[in-house]
Design an enzyme around this catalytic site. Structure first.
Site, PDB file in Angstrom:
ATOM      1  N   GLY A  16      -8.187  -3.244  -1.556  1.00  0.00           N
ATOM      2  CA  GLY A  16      -8.149  -1.859  -1.136  1.00  0.00           C
ATOM      3  C   GLY A  16      -8.371  -1.788   0.362  1.00  0.00           C
ATOM      4  CB  CYS A  17      -6.941   0.305   3.069  1.00  0.00           C
ATOM      5  SG  CYS A  17      -6.984   1.938   2.302  1.00  0.00           S
ATOM      6  CG  ASN A  18     -11.216   3.261   1.854  1.00  0.00           C
ATOM      7  OD1 ASN A  18     -10.602   3.420   2.906  1.00  0.00           O
ATOM      8  ND2 ASN A  18     -11.312   4.217   0.952  1.00  0.00           N
ATOM      9  CB  ALA A  19     -12.257  -2.818  -0.694  1.00  0.00           C
TER      10      ALA A  19
ATOM     11  CB  ALA B  63     -12.635  -1.134   6.500  1.00  0.00           C
TER      12      ALA B  63
END
Length: 342
Positions: A148-151, A153
């Site tokens: 995931g993109c949030n994950a 970061a």
């Protein structure tokens, strides 16, 4: 050597980003593009910014001849990829950009995504696609599950610190701001310009965001015991980018030194001087990540900040980085373009 590539789900943002990146890749050629709702359309009509490229017409997945495809990117919505990938030839190399194979435990997938895992046999072979930490496994993998993109970061901020034992694992707060493209291209009322522009919107607060499953899985694996973080994401009125601010109990100098050492040889991860503050503007449209560390007026506290582009390093750029490794190429190939500024 030129590798033939298929992009399944090319009519979404991550699919279009893959096309943009592959367009200048010296060893990849797009041989097939699919998009069920857009089947029969030219990619340049779906995304006018790609009009200059000579691309295949969008088709349905069933129409693709995979016998000549060296690698397929699966950029389909969550809860779709499992069935699609299960139906592909068993030796087909695949990089999946959805959440369908990120969580190793099928029970955890059902917990966070609300439905049983439909391809647990494939889950057993999937490699988690955070390139900097799994590149050896990715090189020999057939199926790679993009993060995931949030994950991604949050993990860039915390993985080396957890591994080195320089922070208190029971006091981690992750505050994240994300651009609207992270919500996908489907029509949603809360993403209308009048509803989104000019405001900041927290969502999935109180420990309900699905990327917590990835944080729980990865941080606990590193620590060798359960690690549970506090995480609140916010939707921001800009198109692309993620800025995450992580509050930890630890010495700022030691936190900074740990990250600087861990990422010293990473081509895409740049740790700023102590006190330097990253921004989404400085990494937009690129595969680069900027990491900043600063102290706090409270002694023994540190703040770690990470900026990345959610569509590039957070998704499609990461997918290409992994594909490069799977195809025996230098992982930076096609990804060293400078950020777009202003």
């Amino acid at each position: 050597m030129t590798h033939s590539i298929a992009i399944l789900g090319a009519s979404g943002y991550t699919g279009a980003e893959l096309v943009r990146l592959i367009a200048t890749h010296p060893h990849m050629r797009i041989a097939a593009l699919t998009g069920d709702r857009k089947a029969g359309m030219a990619m340049g009509d779906v995304f006018p910014f790609l009009r200059h490229l000579d691309l295949p017409v969008l088709t349905r997945i069933e129409e693709v001849d995979f016998s000549g495809i060296d690698l397929a990117f699966c950029a389909l919505p969550h809860a779709t990829s499992q069935a699609v990938i299960a139906a592909l030839p068993r030796d087909q190399k695949v990089v999946d950009l959805s959440a369908d194979f990120r969580l190793r435990d099928p029970a955890e997938y059902e917990k966070w995504y609300g439905k049983p895992h439909s391809a647990p046999d494939l889950q057993a072979e999937a490699v988690y696609g955070l390139t900097e930490f799994y590149r050896d496994e990715i090189r020999t993998a057939r199926l790679v599950a993009g993060t995931g993109c949030n994950a991604a970061a949050g993990q860039y901020a915390l993985r080396p610190l957890i591994a080195a034992g320089v922070i208190d694992l029971d006091e981690i707060i992750i505050d994240l701001k994300a651009g609207v493209s992270g919500a996908g291209r489907s029509l949603k009322e809360n993403l209308l310009h009048a509803e989104l522009s000019g405001g900041t919107h927290p969502y999935s607060a109180g420990g309900t965001h699905r990327h917590l499953g990835e944080f729980d899985q990865e941080f606990s694996l590193i620590a060798g015991r359960p690690v549970r973080v506090q995480f609140t994401p916010h939707l921001m009125p800009f198109n692309r980018g993620i800025l995450v601010t992580v509050y930890v109990r630890g010495t700022p100098e030691e936190v900074h030194a740990t990250l600087a050492t861990a990422y010293a040889d990473e081509p895409f991860l740049h740790v700023l001087p102590l006190g330097g503050l990253p921004s989404t503007r400085a990494v937009g449209g690129s595969n680069f990540v900027h990491v900043g560390v600063t102290g706090d007026r409270i002694a023994g506290r540190a703040v770690v900040m990470v900026a990345l582009d959610n569509l590039t390093k957070g998704s499609s750029g990461q997918a290409m980085q992994n594909a490069n490794l799977m195809l025996g190429l230098d992982e930076t190939t096609g990804l060293m373009g400078a950020p777009v500024f202003p």
